[in-house]
Design a protein around this motif. Structure first.
Motif, PDB file in Angstrom:
ATOM      1  N   ILE A  40     -20.686 -39.903  64.910  1.00  0.00           N
ATOM      2  CA  ILE A  40     -21.790 -40.072  65.862  1.00  0.00           C
ATOM      3  C   ILE A  40     -22.235 -38.700  66.371  1.00  0.00           C
ATOM      4  O   ILE A  40     -23.414 -38.402  66.483  1.00  0.00           O
ATOM      5  N   ASP A  41     -21.234 -37.851  66.645  1.00  0.00           N
ATOM      6  CA  ASP A  41     -21.533 -36.498  67.125  1.00  0.00           C
ATOM      7  C   ASP A  41     -22.266 -35.691  66.048  1.00  0.00           C
ATOM      8  O   ASP A  41     -23.268 -35.028  66.321  1.00  0.00           O
ATOM      9  N   ARG A  42     -21.763 -35.791  64.825  1.00  0.00           N
ATOM     10  CA  ARG A  42     -22.344 -35.014  63.716  1.00  0.00           C
ATOM     11  C   ARG A  42     -23.832 -35.345  63.530  1.00  0.00           C
ATOM     12  O   ARG A  42     -24.645 -34.466  63.254  1.00  0.00           O
ATOM     13  N   ALA A  43     -24.171 -36.624  63.762  1.00  0.00           N
ATOM     14  CA  ALA A  43     -25.559 -37.074  63.591  1.00  0.00           C
ATOM     15  C   ALA A  43     -26.501 -36.414  64.601  1.00  0.00           C
ATOM     16  O   ALA A  43     -27.715 -36.413  64.415  1.00  0.00           O
ATOM     17  N   LYS A  44     -25.938 -35.840  65.672  1.00  0.00           N
ATOM     18  CA  LYS A  44     -26.778 -35.178  66.679  1.00  0.00           C
ATOM     19  C   LYS A  44     -27.120 -33.734  66.303  1.00  0.00           C
ATOM     20  O   LYS A  44     -27.781 -33.034  67.064  1.00  0.00           O
ATOM     21  N   TYR A  45     -26.629 -33.283  65.153  1.00  0.00           N
ATOM     22  CA  TYR A  45     -26.903 -31.915  64.700  1.00  0.00           C
ATOM     23  C   TYR A  45     -28.008 -31.949  63.644  1.00  0.00           C
ATOM     24  O   TYR A  45     -27.768 -32.408  62.519  1.00  0.00           O
ATOM     25  N   PRO A  46     -29.216 -31.452  63.975  1.00  0.00           N
ATOM     26  CA  PRO A  46     -30.303 -31.467  62.984  1.00  0.00           C
ATOM     27  C   PRO A  46     -29.878 -30.880  61.638  1.00  0.00           C
ATOM     28  O   PRO A  46     -30.246 -31.414  60.596  1.00  0.00           O
ATOM     29  N   LEU A  47     -29.079 -29.806  61.648  1.00  0.00           N
ATOM     30  CA  LEU A  47     -28.647 -29.211  60.378  1.00  0.00           C
ATOM     31  C   LEU A  47     -27.202 -29.572  60.028  1.00  0.00           C
ATOM     32  O   LEU A  47     -26.574 -28.917  59.194  1.00  0.00           O
ATOM     33  N   GLY A  48     -26.660 -30.615  60.674  1.00  0.00           N
ATOM     34  CA  GLY A  48     -25.266 -31.001  60.409  1.00  0.00           C
ATOM     35  C   GLY A  48     -24.290 -30.021  61.059  1.00  0.00           C
ATOM     36  O   GLY A  48     -24.707 -29.052  61.692  1.00  0.00           O
ATOM     37  N   TYR A  49     -22.993 -30.269  60.900  1.00  0.00           N
ATOM     38  CA  TYR A  49     -21.976 -29.352  61.415  1.00  0.00           C
ATOM     39  C   TYR A  49     -22.033 -28.040  60.645  1.00  0.00           C
ATOM     40  O   TYR A  49     -22.477 -27.995  59.501  1.00  0.00           O
ATOM     41  N   GLY A  50     -21.560 -26.968  61.297  1.00  0.00           N
ATOM     42  CA  GLY A  50     -21.607 -25.649  60.678  1.00  0.00           C
ATOM     43  C   GLY A  50     -20.415 -25.358  59.785  1.00  0.00           C
ATOM     44  O   GLY A  50     -19.390 -26.034  59.828  1.00  0.00           O
ATOM     45  N   GLU A  51     -20.573 -24.304  58.964  1.00  0.00           N
ATOM     46  CA  GLU A  51     -19.466 -23.773  58.175  1.00  0.00           C
ATOM     47  C   GLU A  51     -19.058 -22.452  58.820  1.00  0.00           C
ATOM     48  O   GLU A  51     -19.873 -21.832  59.524  1.00  0.00           O
ATOM     49  N   VAL A  52     -17.843 -21.981  58.549  1.00  0.00           N
ATOM     50  CA  VAL A  52     -17.372 -20.744  59.184  1.00  0.00           C
ATOM     51  C   VAL A  52     -18.311 -19.558  58.913  1.00  0.00           C
ATOM     52  O   VAL A  52     -18.517 -18.713  59.780  1.00  0.00           O
ATOM     53  N   LYS A  53     -18.930 -19.545  57.736  1.00  0.00           N
ATOM     54  CA  LYS A  53     -19.865 -18.461  57.403  1.00  0.00           C
ATOM     55  C   LYS A  53     -21.060 -18.409  58.349  1.00  0.00           C
ATOM     56  O   LYS A  53     -21.622 -17.348  58.599  1.00  0.00           O
ATOM     57  N   ASP A  54     -21.450 -19.576  58.843  1.00  0.00           N
ATOM     58  CA  ASP A  54     -22.634 -19.637  59.714  1.00  0.00           C
ATOM     59  C   ASP A  54     -22.411 -18.876  61.011  1.00  0.00           C
ATOM     60  O   ASP A  54     -23.365 -18.503  61.704  1.00  0.00           O
ATOM     61  N   ILE A  55     -21.151 -18.662  61.367  1.00  0.00           N
ATOM     62  CA  ILE A  55     -20.827 -17.867  62.554  1.00  0.00           C
ATOM     63  C   ILE A  55     -20.443 -16.443  62.132  1.00  0.00           C
ATOM     64  O   ILE A  55     -20.836 -15.465  62.761  1.00  0.00           O
ATOM     65  N   ALA A  56     -19.696 -16.336  61.026  1.00  0.00           N
ATOM     66  CA  ALA A  56     -19.191 -15.017  60.607  1.00  0.00           C
ATOM     67  C   ALA A  56     -20.328 -14.056  60.241  1.00  0.00           C
ATOM     68  O   ALA A  56     -20.262 -12.867  60.568  1.00  0.00           O
ATOM     69  N   LEU A  57     -21.370 -14.549  59.580  1.00  0.00           N
ATOM     70  CA  LEU A  57     -22.451 -13.638  59.172  1.00  0.00           C
ATOM     71  C   LEU A  57     -23.243 -13.108  60.370  1.00  0.00           C
ATOM     72  O   LEU A  57     -23.511 -11.898  60.445  1.00  0.00           O
ATOM     73  N   PRO A  58     -23.591 -13.960  61.347  1.00  0.00           N
ATOM     74  CA  PRO A  58     -24.192 -13.404  62.567  1.00  0.00           C
ATOM     75  C   PRO A  58     -23.268 -12.408  63.283  1.00  0.00           C
ATOM     76  O   PRO A  58     -23.752 -11.449  63.902  1.00  0.00           O
ATOM     77  N   VAL A  59     -21.956 -12.606  63.197  1.00  0.00           N
ATOM     78  CA  VAL A  59     -21.025 -11.631  63.788  1.00  0.00           C
ATOM     79  C   VAL A  59     -21.193 -10.281  63.089  1.00  0.00           C
ATOM     80  O   VAL A  59     -21.241  -9.227  63.736  1.00  0.00           O
ATOM     81  N   ILE A  60     -21.298 -10.308  61.757  1.00  0.00           N
ATOM     82  CA  ILE A  60     -21.478  -9.059  61.005  1.00  0.00           C
ATOM     83  C   ILE A  60     -22.756  -8.354  61.441  1.00  0.00           C
ATOM     84  O   ILE A  60     -22.782  -7.136  61.668  1.00  0.00           O
TER      85      ILE A  60
END
Ligand SMILES: NC(=O)c1ccc[n+]([C@@H]2O[C@H](COP(=O)([O-])OP(=O)(O)OC[C@H]3O[C@@H](n4cnc5c(N)ncnc54)[C@H](OP(=O)(O)O)[C@@H]3O)[C@@H](O)[C@H]2O)c1
Lengths: 251, 73
Positions: free
Chosen positions: A206-226
């Protein structure tokens, strides 16, 4: 040669929470960007293997329990060089309504998520182990800006990271040390698995359905960190940036 | 078991006491929602130092079923 503002060549980044999930991926992406890391955690076997497999002579894994606040000065004295960046990704969560507030649980979460950074950062500054123009990133959470049920203690520590990052940004601006936080939504890691175990798959779906692009992958955070570690973001400081596949921007 | 039923009743606000006994189909109470779910998980942690999961809740029909699962942990 053309200047590459996105590269981390010749930079060494200190990473907490480096042994799992988002922090581990940050170490991998630092390597891809040409940098070196010093990764901290209690279970360092996997990270150590990654270093060996990729022959990363200038990176290392350091076994340390961040709840040992009184020993953090030792960790810093043992740093063999000055760092160019610091990422705090170590963190724990729990699910419990404030009705059941429990001081020792609060202290446990606060130590890892918040207190150890205050001690560690201060030691890095006092012992002059952090270079001018360094970039510092704390991994916060959208829990810091939304009142999710059961997330109170976690939210307190994350919103404190957001606020203190602005103070650091101001205090360290003369050294051009930049300090920002990222506020991820749900990312698939051990931490989200733990939430699924507690709350059941149905509730998570139910929670996942509230994410327009779905749940994230670790890369989705790691690349902005870079990006935040690199010179490409040299005018960004004191900011908290939401990265959540659109979760908090929809009705 | 009596104590567990009493503690469960304590986290509720709207439900009458006579509706709560070992045979109560707790997830079908009018008051059952995400907040009561979290309160129940936290109550079991506080009183019994045990972690119950979504699966435990899903697979327990009555309060007695749930109490058995807690005890077997
Ligand atoms: N996953 C998500 O959905 C999500 C969403 C928003 C924000 N975040 C935040 O992102 C960060 C990383 O989360 P994750 O999902 O990657 O979690 P994770 O896979 O559970 O990793 C947590 C990391 O914290 C370290 N850690 C925990 N306790 C420690 C201690 N006492 N001493 C030293 N290190 C300790 C762990 O290392 P050892 O076990 O080796 O000690 C591990 O490397 C956390 O701050 C989390 O709050 C995650």
């Amino acid at each position: 040669m053309k200047e590459d503002n996105f590269s981390l060549i010749d930079k060494t980044i200190l990473v907490t929470g480096a042994t799992s999930g988002i922090g581990f991926e940050i170490c991998k992406q630092i390597t891809v960007a040409g940098g070196n890391f010093i990764g901290i955690g209690r279970n360092i076997e996997g990270l150590h293997q990654f270093i060996v497999d990729n022959k990363l002579a200038l990176s290392k894994a350091v076994k340390f329990d961040l709840t040992a606040l009184d020993d953090i000065h030792l960790l810093v004295s043992e740093l063999h060089l000055k760092i160019d960046g610091f990422v705090h990704s170590a963190g724990i969560a729990n699910v419990s309504p404030m009705h059941f507030f429990n001081y020792s649980e609060y202290e446990k979460i606060r130590k890892i998520n918040l207190d150890c950074v205050l001690v560690l950062f201060s030691e890095l500054l006092k012992k002059k182990k952090i270079n001018k123009k360094s970039s510092v990133i704390f991994i916060s959470s959208i829990s810091a800006i939304r009142g999710a049920k059961g997330n109170g203690l976690y939210a307190i520590t994350k919103s404190a990271l957001d606020t203190i990052s602005k103070v650091y940004a101001n205090e360290l601006s003369s050294k051009f040390i930049r300090v920002n936080t990222l506020q991820p939504g749900m990312v698939e890691t051990d931490m989200s698995l733990q939430a699924e175990n507690i709350l059941s798959k149905d509730i998570m779906d139910i929670d996942r359905a509230k994410y327009p692009l779905g749940y994230g992958e670790v890369k989705d955070i790691a690349l902005p960190v870079i990006f935040l570690l690199s010179n490409a973001s040299k005018w960004i400081t004191g900011q908290s940036i939401v990265i959540d596949g659109g979760r908090t921007s929809i009705l | 078991m009596e104590e567990f039923i009493e503690s469960f009743y304590d986290i509720l606000d709207e439900t009458e006491k006579n509706e709560i006994n070992k045979n109560t189909d707790f997830k079908n109470l009018d008051e059952w929602d995400s907040m009561v779910t979290l309160m129940l998980i936290a109550m079991v942690d506080e009183n019994y130092a045990k972690q119950i999961s979504g699966t435990d809740l899903k697979e327990s029909l009555t309060l007695e079923n749930l109490f058995m699962r807690i005890q077997s942990k």
